[in-house]
Design an enzyme around this catalytic site. Structure first.
Site, PDB file in Angstrom:
ATOM      1  N   ASP A  32       0.821  -1.210   0.000  1.00  0.00           N
ATOM      2  CA  ASP A  32       0.000   0.000   0.000  1.00  0.00           C
ATOM      3  C   ASP A  32       0.857   1.263   0.000  1.00  0.00           C
ATOM      4  O   ASP A  32       0.446   2.301  -0.532  1.00  0.00           O
ATOM      5  CB  ASP A  32      -0.922   0.000   1.223  1.00  0.00           C
ATOM      6  CG  ASP A  32      -2.018  -1.051   1.104  1.00  0.00           C
ATOM      7  OD1 ASP A  32      -2.225  -1.564  -0.009  1.00  0.00           O
ATOM      8  OD2 ASP A  32      -2.654  -1.362   2.126  1.00  0.00           O
ATOM      9  N   GLY A  33       2.031   1.202   0.608  1.00  0.00           N
ATOM     10  CA  GLY A  33       2.917   2.368   0.599  1.00  0.00           C
ATOM     11  C   GLY A  33       3.340   2.759  -0.801  1.00  0.00           C
ATOM     12  O   GLY A  33       3.472   3.946  -1.109  1.00  0.00           O
ATOM     13  N   ASN A  51      -4.912   8.617   1.877  1.00  0.00           N
ATOM     14  CA  ASN A  51      -5.326   7.989   3.130  1.00  0.00           C
ATOM     15  C   ASN A  51      -5.878   9.002   4.118  1.00  0.00           C
ATOM     16  O   ASN A  51      -7.078   9.064   4.339  1.00  0.00           O
ATOM     17  CB  ASN A  51      -4.162   7.218   3.754  1.00  0.00           C
ATOM     18  CG  ASN A  51      -4.175   5.752   3.372  1.00  0.00           C
ATOM     19  OD1 ASN A  51      -5.038   5.297   2.632  1.00  0.00           O
ATOM     20  ND2 ASN A  51      -3.221   4.998   3.856  1.00  0.00           N
ATOM     21  N   ASP A 104      -5.293  13.972  21.945  1.00  0.00           N
ATOM     22  CA  ASP A 104      -3.990  13.784  21.313  1.00  0.00           C
ATOM     23  C   ASP A 104      -3.970  14.268  19.872  1.00  0.00           C
ATOM     24  O   ASP A 104      -2.893  14.453  19.306  1.00  0.00           O
ATOM     25  CB  ASP A 104      -3.592  12.311  21.356  1.00  0.00           C
ATOM     26  CG  ASP A 104      -3.105  11.892  22.733  1.00  0.00           C
ATOM     27  OD1 ASP A 104      -2.939  12.779  23.590  1.00  0.00           O
ATOM     28  OD2 ASP A 104      -2.894  10.686  22.959  1.00  0.00           O
TER      29      ASP A 104
END
Length: 536
Positions: free
Chosen positions: A297-298, A379, A409
């Site tokens: 996927d990268g 993404n 956060d």
């Protein structure tokens, strides 16, 4: 004698009574005084509390006034910037050649090739229309093509407009069609119609629409992107290049680093072309018909990041660890590419988010542009607190309507394709990639009632760092290009007009569910044994 004793006894009794009365009066007076002091102290505390509330209200009113003034200035500056960009865009449209224009051919149009005597769309130049011109839509499906189609160099009527275009091989043209109930050849289109009759509102039954890519001419060139530093990937790439050149006669583009590696192996690969300059990378979508990724996927994210505008159809072969977006097997690449080149093929339009950071006008130096370069993410955008020990404080707006303040956060703005990535780890839902929407997912929120949200795809989300924020924030785009957001900075995010058309192995829904089951081992558990307690 007895008389004297009685007198003395009566006197002592009288003295004792007098002392008792004095002590009682003294205690009574002291007790009353304490009560008055307590009441006075409580009154003073009430006055102090009221004064403190007045002071806090005044300070809060001043802060709100300053914040509204800052927001007004930000909106005023944003409107001025948009107006200036619109003027530049109009000038660009008047002066630009057709190679920088957006296509506008209807998806299911029969007017596919002017060279065959068929007509182009009205107001177009060989199937091209200027950007932002509200290009013609398919009247039945209500969608527009966003892909660059074909530069018809054979046309003579518009050669003057194409003189400045780079010399390149003709690109393959294609069209997109809606298919109903998963059927490629279905020509019956069911519409989502809302009707009103006799006070009742009804909608037509929804159809399962699967997008199909149909080639009008065979592909002529491909761009192969490989996972770096992987010997097995390099070996497959060499085999694929030889097969494409010798068996199919298709030209191949690669990255410069891969071309150097290929040339070190054999001089045969001199026929492979590479995008050496930034301008060549920017124009690669006008030269290639297919993008092939070899990796995980990268690698798909890297391929999508290369294209800042239109993206050719992407074919992703799984050579990574998970593979939510890589449905094809690398050991079957010949059969897969043979099918894809022949067509038709199912595709999934994976939408991207268009993001831009607007800096605080007061912190920008005179003459500098407060708007930084745009980012297209496949993404997600992740906003976190960085190294600060304080919680993030972010103000979120949806179409200029206040949405919420994020304390925690951080925050994730994700596409449906990214719903199985960072957003899922933060508690967000898994969403089919063709469901239009923007995922709004908090990261470890301070409030337990702060749950993830899915917003429609047409909204614009603005995330601001308020002036009174105790800490800074950091934004990363698909895990890269990490940038700091200071007080007064804002991040604008909306759905991009340029999706990534990803080829499907079977069809969109089957590929998605299979990736969820295989990649996440979704809802897998040991089967319960047949032996166990039974009820009468």
């Amino acid at each position: 004698m007895d008389l004297d004793c009685g007198k003395r006894q009566n006197g002592s009794i009288h003295a004792c009574s007098q002392r008792s009365m004095e002590e009682h009066l003294q205690e009574t007076s002291i007790g009353d005084g304490d009560a008055h002091l307590v009441e006075f102290s409580e009154a003073m505390r009430a006055v102090k509390k009221a004064l403190r509330q007045v002071s806090e209200s005044k300070a809060r009113a001043l802060d709100e006034a300053a914040e509204w003034r800052r927001k007004y200035e930000m909106e005023h500056l944003r409107a001025a910037i948009l107006e200036q960009k619109q003027k530049k865009r109009e000038q660009y449209i008047d002066q630009s050649p057709p190679d920088s224009w957006s296509p506008a051919e209807p998806l299911d149009s029969e007017k596919s090739d002017p060279e065959n005597g068929e007509e182009s769309p009205v107001g177009s130049v060989n199937g091209w229309l200027p950007p932002h011109s509200n290009s013609e839509c398919c009247k039945r499906e209500g969608i527009c093509t966003q892909q660059i189609l074909r530069s018809h160099s054979g046309s003579t009527s518009n050669m003057s407009l194409l003189t400045r275009a780079p010399q390149a091989a003709e690109k393959a043209s294609f069209r997109l069609q809606w298919g109903c109930a998963g059927k490629k050849d279905s020509r019956n289109h069911t519409h989502d119609v809302v009707s009103f009759e006799c006070g009742n509102i009804t909608t037509a039954s929804r159809s399962s629409k699967q997008i199909t890519l149909v080639w009008n001419s065979p592909p002529q060139s491909v761009f192969i992107l490989c996972k770096p530093s992987a010997s097995d990937v390099t070996a497959i790439c060499k085999e694929m290049i030889r097969w494409l050149k010798e068996e199919k006669g298709i030209g191949v583009y690669v990255e410069p680093s891969m071309k150097r590696e290929l040339l070190d192996d054999s001089s045969y690969f001199r026929c492979v072309q590479a995008c050496e300059t930034e301008q060549e990378v920017h124009e690669v979508h006008t030269k290639v018909d297919l993008v092939i990724t070899l990796g995980g996927d990268g690698t798909v994210l890297w391929a999508a990041n290369m294209f800042k505008g239109p993206v050719p159809p992407v074919v992703s072969f799984s050579m990574g660890s998970l593979g939510f977006m890589t449905p094809f097997r690398s050991d079957r690449y010949k059969d897969c590419l043979q099918t894809l080149i022949k067509g038709p093929v199912y595709i999934t339009l994976r939408h991207r988010l268009h993001c831009q950071i607007i800096r605080n006008p007061e912190a920008v130096k005179e003459g500098d542009d407060p708007c930084e370069e745009t980012h297209l993410v496949l993404n997600e955008i992740a906003i976190d607190r960085g190294m600060s020990s304080f919680l993030t404080n972010l103000e979120c707006y949806c179409d200029d309507i206040f949405l919420t303040s994020v304390q925690g956060d951080g925050l994730i703005l994700s596409t449906p394709s990214g719903s199985t990535a960072y957003s899922l780890a933060a508690g967000g839902s898994m969403v089919h990639p063709q469901v239009p929407g923007i995922l709004f997912t908090p990261i470890c929120p301070h409030s337990l009632s702060f749950r993830p949200l899915i917003l429609p795809e047409y909204v614009t989300i603005r995330v601001q760092v308020p002036r009174n924020s105790r800490g800074q924030a950091w934004a990363s785009f698909d895990g890269k290009d990490r940038q700091q957001l200071n007080e007064g900075d804002a991040l604008l995010c909306h759905m991009s007009a340029w999706p990534v058309p990803a080829a499907c192995d079977i069809e969109s829904t089957t590929d998605f569910l299979q990736s969820v089951r295989d990649g996440l081992h979704w809802n897998l558990r040991k089967r319960q044994g047949s032996e166990g307690p039974t009820s009468n």
